[in-house]
Design an enzyme around this catalytic site. Structure first.
Site, PDB file in Angstrom:
ATOM      1  N   TRP A  11       0.814  -1.222   0.000  1.00 17.80           N
ATOM      2  CA  TRP A  11       0.000   0.000   0.000  1.00 17.80           C
ATOM      3  C   TRP A  11       0.846   1.271   0.000  1.00 17.80           C
ATOM      4  CZ3 TRP A  11      -4.628  -0.894   3.962  1.00 17.80           C
ATOM      5  CH2 TRP A  11      -5.537  -1.784   3.373  1.00 17.80           C
ATOM      6  N   LYS A  12       2.142   1.125   0.228  1.00 19.03           N
ATOM      7  CA  LYS A  12       3.032   2.298   0.315  1.00 19.03           C
ATOM      8  C   LYS A  12       2.439   3.299   1.323  1.00 19.03           C
ATOM      9  CE  LYS A  12       4.346   1.504  -4.440  1.00 19.03           C
ATOM     10  NZ  LYS A  12       5.158   1.967  -5.554  1.00 19.03           N
ATOM     11  N   GLU A  97      12.029   2.319  -3.401  1.00 19.01           N
ATOM     12  CA  GLU A  97      11.744   3.680  -2.915  1.00 19.01           C
ATOM     13  C   GLU A  97      12.541   3.976  -1.650  1.00 19.01           C
ATOM     14  OE1 GLU A  97       7.485   3.269  -2.926  1.00 19.01           O
ATOM     15  OE2 GLU A  97       7.524   3.188  -5.112  1.00 19.01           O
ATOM     16  N   GLU A 165      11.933  -6.325  -8.793  1.00 19.15           N
ATOM     17  CA  GLU A 165      11.189  -5.142  -9.200  1.00 19.15           C
ATOM     18  C   GLU A 165      12.090  -4.223 -10.010  1.00 19.15           C
ATOM     19  OE1 GLU A 165       7.590  -4.545  -6.494  1.00 19.15           O
ATOM     20  OE2 GLU A 165       9.228  -3.452  -5.583  1.00 19.15           O
TER      21      GLU A 165
HETATM   22  C1  PEP Z   1       5.695  -1.728  -5.661  1.00 22.15           C
HETATM   23  O1  PEP Z   1       5.478  -0.738  -4.980  1.00 22.15           O
HETATM   24  O2  PEP Z   1       6.352  -2.641  -5.177  1.00 22.15           O
HETATM   25  C2  PEP Z   1       5.143  -1.778  -7.017  1.00 22.15           C
HETATM   26  C3  PEP Z   1       5.431  -2.797  -7.775  1.00 22.15           C
HETATM   27  O3  PEP Z   1       4.341  -0.739  -7.403  1.00 22.15           O
HETATM   28  P1  PEP Z   1       3.407  -0.674  -8.730  1.00 22.15           P
HETATM   29  O4  PEP Z   1       2.682  -1.977  -8.803  1.00 22.15           O
HETATM   30  O5  PEP Z   1       2.496   0.483  -8.485  1.00 22.15           O
HETATM   31  O6  PEP Z   1       4.314  -0.485  -9.896  1.00 22.15           O
END
Ligand code: PEP
Length: 248
Positions: A11-12, A97, A165
């Protein structure tokens, strides 16, 4: 080798106790028959309320970071005991991030990962290359360095979930193609095999993360080395259930 798929939301810095609990209430019936493990990694302050909202369901609650020390003068940080008190099972470590904006390094990722394992929880350890690194042809070098340093001293790598990622795909709407994601995750598995043992590598759950959504999840999840997803934006709405039910 059977690996149970694992779909986790991140959810960040989004949602409130009210909107988060509402979403979890809506998701519960939609994901109850999932064949995969399901988790939502929520902001620390929301953990008690989200743990309560998810009670009795197959949605596990995760955190987005954790400090390596048990307690002390570390303003703004959160400890293993604080998370475990609310039944937290997963902790995202080393999200790009955090690496980009908060000075997280391979050394601190390594310390946090080992502390999560020592506390009996599962780290979701994030690695990935930037766009310039991919375009510069050094993706494998970057991932190798991250795996070597971030997993240094880890005794049982099968207890770590790796989230691959690519930084250029996070929150950009630009997803890695199925082939790109498969090829890179196969490389990660091979590297884990070299660092630990090939049998261990076969057991490690490796997620893809980066603009994964209800539309592209099927193709990604059909790849032999992709065991799940770490989902940012699409975990903030009911569409998350469609990703969880990618095989239905
Ligand atoms: C994440 O925050 O790990 C991510 C993959 O974000 P998003 O799916 O919005 O690219």
């Amino acid at each position: 080798m059977e690996r149970k798929p694992f779909i986790a939301g991140n959810w960040k810095m989004n949602m409130t106790a009210a909107s988060g609990a509402k979403l979890i209430d809506e998701l519960k019936p939609l994901v109850k028959d999932a064949d995969c493990d399901v988790a939502l990694c929520v902001p620390a302050i929301l953990i008690p309320a989200m743990a309560e909202a998810a009670k009795g369901s197959n949605i596990a609650i995760g955190a987005q970071n954790m400090h390596w020390e048990a307690k002390g003068a570390f303003t703004g940080e959160i400890s293993a005991d604080m998370l475990k008190e609310y039944g937290v099972k997963y902790v995202i470590i080393g999200h790009s991030e955090r690496r980009q904006y908060f000075g997280e390094t391979d050394e601190t990722v390594n310390k946090r990962t080992k502390a999560v394992l020592a506390a009996g929880m599962t780290p979701i350890m994030c690695i990935g290359e930037t766009l310039s690194e991919r375009e510069g042809g050094i993706t494998e070098d970057v991932l190798s360095r991250q795996l070597e340093k971030d997993l240094e001293g880890v005794e049982d790598v099968t207890k770590v979930v790796i989230a691959y990622e690519p930084v250029w795909a996070i929150g950009t709407g630009r997803t890695a193609t199925d082939e790109q994601a498969q090829e890179t995750i196969a490389f990660i598995r091979k590297k884990i095999g070299e660092l630990f043992c090939p049998k261990c590598a076969e057991k490690v759950i490796i997620q893809y993360g980066g603009s994964m959504n209800a539309g592209n999840c099927k193709g990604l999840m059909a790849q032999p080395d992709i065991d799940g997803g770490l989902i940012g934006g699409a975990s903030l709405k009911c569409d998350f259930a469609k990703i969880v039910n990618f095989d239905k």
